[in-house]
Each structure stands twice: as C-alpha cells, then as structure tokens.
Enzyme design. Structure first.
Site, PDB file in Angstrom:
ATOM      1  N   CYS A  41      -1.054   9.422   2.824  1.00  0.00           N
ATOM      2  CA  CYS A  41      -1.282   8.886   1.557  1.00  0.00           C
ATOM      3  C   CYS A  41      -2.495   9.030   0.942  1.00  0.00           C
ATOM      4  O   CYS A  41      -2.414   9.407  -0.267  1.00  0.00           O
ATOM      5  CB  CYS A  41      -0.992   7.401   1.744  1.00  0.00           C
ATOM      6  SG  CYS A  41      -2.064   6.368   2.459  1.00  0.00           S
ATOM      7  N   GLU A  58       0.830  -1.264   0.032  1.00  0.00           N
ATOM      8  CA  GLU A  58      -0.099  -0.079   0.087  1.00  0.00           C
ATOM      9  C   GLU A  58       0.871   1.276  -0.104  1.00  0.00           C
ATOM     10  O   GLU A  58       1.564   1.440   0.958  1.00  0.00           O
ATOM     11  CB  GLU A  58      -0.853   0.006   1.173  1.00  0.00           C
ATOM     12  CG  GLU A  58      -2.199   1.014   1.049  1.00  0.00           C
ATOM     13  CD  GLU A  58      -1.681   2.446   1.288  1.00  0.00           C
ATOM     14  OE1 GLU A  58      -1.658   3.119   0.174  1.00  0.00           O
ATOM     15  OE2 GLU A  58      -1.577   2.828   2.437  1.00  0.00           O
TER      16      GLU A  58
END
Length: 471
Positions: free
Chosen positions: A277, A242
C-alpha cells in the site's frame, strides 16, 4: 490452531501462486461458524482482562520467542503461499517478532491520568483519575501482502490491552498465520482468547456485523474499508481502517538521481512484488533531471531477477494470483492508451509480471490516479515543485509521499504541503517501522497503526472520581 475441516465444509485450496502447487486447504467458514467463534471469544476476553499486565507482557514475549525459533520454516511457508521472495518473507517474520516484543512492553505502559478538579469552581476537594480498560473482542482482518507482520500489529496489540482477538487471515495465504496461531496456543494464551476464522468476504462481513465484536481492525482496499465501516455502524463498534495508497515520489532538479531511482526500484519494483500500500506508485521528476533519472531507473531495473520466490537470488516473484497479474497488465495497457510510453518490462507469464517502467505519463490519466498493485513505475514530469505537490495531492489517497532534494528548506516546505500521513525525505515511501504511526488521510482511512497508537486504540478510558478526597 490447524485448519480442521468438517466433512461437509466448503474448503479453500491454498496454492503456490508461481507454480500452482497445492500447499494445503482450509475451511471456508460460514456465518454460523463465525458466530460460534465470537461467542467463545467472550470467555477468552474475560480471562485476558483479568490477567495482570506483567503476565500479558510475558505471554507476548513467549509468543515472540516461539515465532523467532521458527523464522526459517515460517518464511518458507509464507513465501510459498504468498509469492514474495524468501529473503523478504524472512524479514517479515523478523518484524513480527519485534512487534510482539514491542507490544509486550506497551502492555505495562497503559497509563491513566490524574485530572485536577480544582480547575472547576466548587470541585476543589475531589480527586479524579482515569484508567484504561480493554474494549472486548477485537476482529483483525489481515491482508495478503504482509500477513504475518500486519497480523502481529493487530493481534499483539489486542492481547496487550487485555482483549480477545479473532483473526481472519487472507484467504489465499492463511497457512503461515495458522502456524503462528498454534504457537500462540503453545505460549499459554487463555482458551478462546486468540482464535482464527478462515474464509472470504462472508467471514469479514459476519465479523463486522456481529454484536459480540467490539472493534474491527482492517488493512485492505478502500472499497473493503467502506463496506466494513458500513456494516460495523449497525452495532456502533469501533472500526480502524488502513486502506489503499497511491504514493507519489517527487524528484527535484538538485536530487541525487541514482538514489532516487534506487528508491523506486527498491520501494516499488523489488519489494513485495509491488503489492504494497505504501509503495512508490507515481513518480514526478523535474524537467532538468528527467532524462538522467530515467536512464538510472532503467539501468537498475534491468538488473532485477524475476522468478521462483523460494530462491535467495530472486528479486521479484509471482503476484498473489494470476488474476492480480491480469489486472496489472490491464492497468499498464490503459496508461499506454492514455499516451504513456512503455520503456521496460510489461511481459506477463501467468502470475509473473516483468517490472514495468513507463515514461511520458500524462498526469491527467485516470489510470495514473488508480492504485496499481504490482511492479509498475509510471514516470511523469514537472517544471515547478509546486506543480508536483498539486498533482500529488490530487489523488484521493493520502498514505505516504517522498521528496528527493538536497535543499533542506525545500524538503520541509514540500513535506508540509503534501496531504499524506508521512513524508520520506530522500528515501522510498515503502518504509514502515513498527514504532512509528502508520496510516494516511482521505481514502486511506485516517487511522494510525503502531506500537504506541494501536494499543491505546484497543482500550477505552474510564473516569473515577473520589468525592471529598481532600477533606
């Protein structure tokens, strides 16, 4: 598990990024120390694999209870070493508690299948079933921005599925996770089933290369993900990534501009100090509402409080390190050099960055295409929603995106065209619920992390066929 230091060990000094205060130190482990931990983890994995599902579930519930009882002290510890404002750290610990309890439930729902063999001529009398088994030892590489929450997704999922887990906390802020590890031990985890290795890049590389590690789960930068995937390929281990994001928020001319501006403020400038993020990192506003949107954004940004992360009133604390703030400052400078106009913030004091708003950002700017990890909101304009979709999709990343519009048909049409893992309609991209699949496309890594996904990823299927079962 405390950070016990051998007399000759190299150490990492942990400091408050806002004040420089020394908070503690941990061992910077070398490859030999990592190998010892991984070897011991094999014993822990055998114990976890032999544990019935209901016992694994109860273990995770005990961990959740112990963490919940220390929510305030863990939040204070995390805020001090990480820099996020205290209320946000408190919310992160609360999320970790929910995640452990969620995976406790998933531990008892690792279902197999019965596959009809009469679909194949000649096999009508046989019975086939599948069962789920643990992978082995899972390495959990945890980032600095939300370490307790993201640790929980990896470690709780690994234990729920019957694996052992070796956790690498972020080098700059490992202390809260070391305390959580002590609570996991107190909850009764089998010996060596849950271990922590501290250090920097060398530790990550050793875990990725180790033949004793069955899977690596990394949340981090795209560059780090590529390196871990490369190293892991040598032993054909599973690698779950991720990675970075450069999330676009699209504001159409029929949008509620105040709500859209608030989504940028809360989803970029005032959450995680912009170090998320899935934060809003690019804003595209349709010409008809551009000026009204910018006016609202500036008004809301001006109300943000920048300062000591341990104060309840602080909205934006220090970035994880002064070097991180310097990188943000340099990125803003590149945007301005490319033609953007700085209309708010931009000042830097050591690790603190005043929230930045830029307008007239040229969509072609290379700096606009980069992931800026800090409280920066660059705003570009567009004439037609199709142009906004095209510009959003030109990014090499594909984590989240958002669209603000009152037209439900437009909202779903735009959402379908965006090449990302999730689209928020009339909300910020900086949204993560533990029961939703989280992840993206392209350079974001392709993996999905969440209660119902990760525990299955950390298992393998075995097929068992009983010949002549239907005699």
């Amino acid at each position: 598990m405390s950070a016990a230091l051998s007399p000759d060990a190299h150490v990492i000094v942990v400091r408050n990024p806002g004040t420089g205060e020394r908070l503690g130190e941990v061992e910077a482990m070398d490859a030999r120390r990592v190998a010892e931990v991984v070897e011991a983890a094999a014993e822990g994995q055998r114990a976890m694999s032999a544990m019935p599902a209901h016992e694994r579930a109860e273990l995770l519930r005990r961990v959740a209870d112990l963490v919940e009882a220390e929510t305030e002290s863990l939040a204070l510890l995390l805020a001090g070493e990480n820099g996020k404002p205290l209320p946000q750290c408190r919310g992160e610990v609360e999320a970790a508690v929910r995640i452990f309890r969620g995976y406790a439930g998933e531990a008892t729902r690792l279902f197999g299948r019965q596959i009809p063999m009469d679909a194949v001529p000649g096999l009508e009398r046989h019975l086939a079933v599948t069962i789920r088994e643990p992978l082995g030892v899972v390495a959990a590489l945890v980032p600095f921005n939300y370490p307790v929450e993201l640790y929980a997704h990896k470690a709780a999922a690994a234990l729920a599925a019957g694996n052992a887990v070796v956790v690498q906390p972020p080098a700059r802020c490992p202390l809260a996770l070391l305390r959580v590890a002590e609570l996991v031990d107190r909850a009764g985890a089998p010996a060596h089933a849950h271990q922590v290795v501290t250090g920097g890049v060398a530790v990550s590389q050793a875990l990725a290369e180790s033949p004793g590690i069955a899977a690596v789960s990394l949340t981090g930068s795209t560059a780090a993900g590529r390196e871990i995937a490369r190293l892991g390929s040598g032993t054909l281990k599973k690698v779950f990534l991720e990675l970075g994001g450069n999330d676009a928020l699209i504001v159409c001319d029929d949008a509620d501009v105040d709500a859209a501006a608030q989504a940028v403020v809360l989803g970029r400038l005032a959450r995680g100090n912009g170090q998320i993020c899935c934060a809003v990192k690019r804003v595209y506003v349709q010409d008809g509402v551009h000026d009204a949107f910018v006016e609202s954004l500036l008004g809301q940004t001006a109300k943000l409080s920048v300062g000591d992360q341990l104060l309840e009133s602080t909205d934006v604390g220090p970035l994880i390190a002064e070097e991180a703030a310097e990188r943000v400052e340099a990125a803003v400078g590149r945007l301005v050099a490319d033609g953007a106009r700085l209309v708010a913030g931009g000042g830097r004091r050591a690790a603190f960055v005043d929230p930045v708003v830029l307008v007239d950002v040229p969509a072609s700017s290379e700096a606009f295409a980069e992931e800026i990890f800090g409280p920066v909101a660059p705003v570009a304009s567009f004439a037609d929603p199709a142009d906004a979709v095209r510009m959003a999709n030109e990014s090499p990343y594909g984590l989240h995106a958002a669209v603000f519009t009152r037209d439900v048909n437009r909202a779903f049409s735009v959402a379908k065209l965006l090449d990302v893992g999730a689209v928020m309609i009339n909300g910020s991209t900086a949204m993560r619920a533990e029961n939703l699949p989280f992840g993206g496309t392209k350079d974001t890594g392709g993996h999905r992390e969440g209660l119902h996904e990760t525990v299955l990823d950390f298992t393998r299927q075995k097929t068992i066929v009983l010949m002549g079962a239907f005699g």
